[in-house]
Design a protein around this motif. Sequence first.
Motif, PDB file in Angstrom:
ATOM      1  N   VAL A   1       9.767  12.887  -5.846  1.00  0.00           N
ATOM      2  CA  VAL A   1       9.470  13.348  -4.428  1.00  0.00           C
ATOM      3  C   VAL A   1       7.926  13.620  -4.589  1.00  0.00           C
ATOM      4  CG1 VAL A   1       9.399  15.386  -2.937  1.00  0.00           C
ATOM      5  CG2 VAL A   1      11.685  14.520  -4.195  1.00  0.00           C
ATOM      6  N   PRO A   2       7.034  13.032  -3.653  1.00  0.00           N
ATOM      7  CA  PRO A   2       5.707  12.968  -3.510  1.00  0.00           C
ATOM      8  C   PRO A   2       5.187  14.323  -3.615  1.00  0.00           C
ATOM      9  CG  PRO A   2       6.577  11.416  -2.015  1.00  0.00           C
ATOM     10  CD  PRO A   2       7.589  12.091  -2.397  1.00  0.00           C
TER      11      PRO A   2
ATOM     12  N   PHE B   1       0.903  -1.117  -0.178  1.00  0.00           N
ATOM     13  CA  PHE B   1      -0.005   0.050  -0.068  1.00  0.00           C
ATOM     14  C   PHE B   1       0.783   1.388  -0.029  1.00  0.00           C
ATOM     15  CE2 PHE B   1      -2.748   3.075   2.288  1.00  0.00           C
ATOM     16  CZ  PHE B   1      -3.867   3.293   1.108  1.00  0.00           C
ATOM     17  N   ALA B   2       1.883   1.122   0.739  1.00  0.00           N
ATOM     18  CA  ALA B   2       2.869   2.406   0.838  1.00  0.00           C
ATOM     19  C   ALA B   2       3.579   2.367  -0.649  1.00  0.00           C
ATOM     20  CB  ALA B   2       4.263   2.100   1.838  1.00  0.00           C
ATOM     21  N   LEU B   3       3.713   1.346  -1.454  1.00  0.00           N
ATOM     22  CA  LEU B   3       4.335   1.719  -2.871  1.00  0.00           C
ATOM     23  C   LEU B   3       3.215   1.973  -3.520  1.00  0.00           C
ATOM     24  CD1 LEU B   3       6.589   1.131  -4.624  1.00  0.00           C
ATOM     25  CD2 LEU B   3       5.573  -1.278  -5.112  1.00  0.00           C
ATOM     26  N   LEU B   4       2.113   1.867  -3.470  1.00  0.00           N
ATOM     27  CA  LEU B   4       0.837   2.471  -4.240  1.00  0.00           C
ATOM     28  C   LEU B   4       0.793   3.828  -3.918  1.00  0.00           C
ATOM     29  CD1 LEU B   4      -1.483   1.862  -6.307  1.00  0.00           C
ATOM     30  CD2 LEU B   4      -2.676   1.377  -4.132  1.00  0.00           C
ATOM     31  N   LEU B   5       0.915   4.320  -2.864  1.00  0.00           N
ATOM     32  CA  LEU B   5       0.769   5.760  -2.314  1.00  0.00           C
ATOM     33  C   LEU B   5       1.916   6.417  -3.169  1.00  0.00           C
ATOM     34  CD1 LEU B   5      -0.219   5.731   1.415  1.00  0.00           C
ATOM     35  CD2 LEU B   5      -1.646   6.275  -0.374  1.00  0.00           C
ATOM     36  N   TYR B   6       2.971   5.909  -2.875  1.00  0.00           N
ATOM     37  CA  TYR B   6       4.110   6.650  -3.569  1.00  0.00           C
ATOM     38  C   TYR B   6       4.052   6.835  -5.108  1.00  0.00           C
ATOM     39  CZ  TYR B   6       9.297   7.515  -4.876  1.00  0.00           C
ATOM     40  OH  TYR B   6      10.365   7.974  -5.421  1.00  0.00           O
ATOM     41  N   LEU B   7       3.701   5.609  -5.748  1.00  0.00           N
ATOM     42  CA  LEU B   7       3.620   6.003  -7.129  1.00  0.00           C
ATOM     43  C   LEU B   7       2.458   6.692  -7.626  1.00  0.00           C
ATOM     44  CD1 LEU B   7       3.879   2.055  -8.163  1.00  0.00           C
ATOM     45  CD2 LEU B   7       5.862   4.100  -8.473  1.00  0.00           C
TER      46      LEU B   7
END
Length: 246
Positions: A224-225, A43-49
């Motif tokens: 960078v987000p 989920f963290a990876l999905l948020l990042y992307l």
Amino acid sequence: MEYIIKFIYGFILPPGLFFTLMVILSLWLRQRNRRLFFLTGGFALLLYLSFIPLTGILLVHPLENSYKPPAHPNGDVIVMLGGGATLGTPDMNGEGQLSGDAANRLMTAFRLYRETGLPVIVSGGKVYPDSGVEADIAKRELIALGMPANKVIVENKSITTRQNAINTKKILVRFHYVRPVLVTSAFHMPRAVRNFSQIGIRVGPYPTDYLASKKLSLYPGQFVPSDGGVAFTAIKEYAGLLTTLF
């Protein structure tokens, strides 16, 4: 130093903060619950992307490159689609202003008028209770820029792209226009062309208001987000294109 500060801000301020917290939670779960570790990590990876600018650019590029502005537009009327407006905000000659997308579309429509002398149909109504009537505000601003009032035709009932097409068609038929030059944001053009085509209107696309540069450049800031606005806009357009199939 400024770039380092921006990099840090990207991970400690929303929405990057949500990614950072999810990574911390995932690491905390690593030795406690492997299943939740992988779940939160994914989920963290999905948020990042979802939040990095690069994702938005990759998604929006195919939309924005679908059509190119012609060097010499061939039409008998310009059709500008609305894209948002504020209600009651102060302006130089009235109240209400067009949003960034709509303002860019308006400037392109006005410049096309200056080049061709063609009349302009502005299409867009009051989408939300706290938004302005897009076409009415656009007409006021076009006149303020120097366009004759009798060159501006208002369609102020539409709140969707499909309604833009349907209601604009009525005006085209009434005034016997057959070669409309369509002005809207580049990311929005594929869906707009599809909506007009579905009701038998062949338009000459004139895209504007690009969100991404023509050439893709990779640099640290792309990873960078940020607010993820471009990605959200692109996903919305792809979803809108899917709805035109039904």
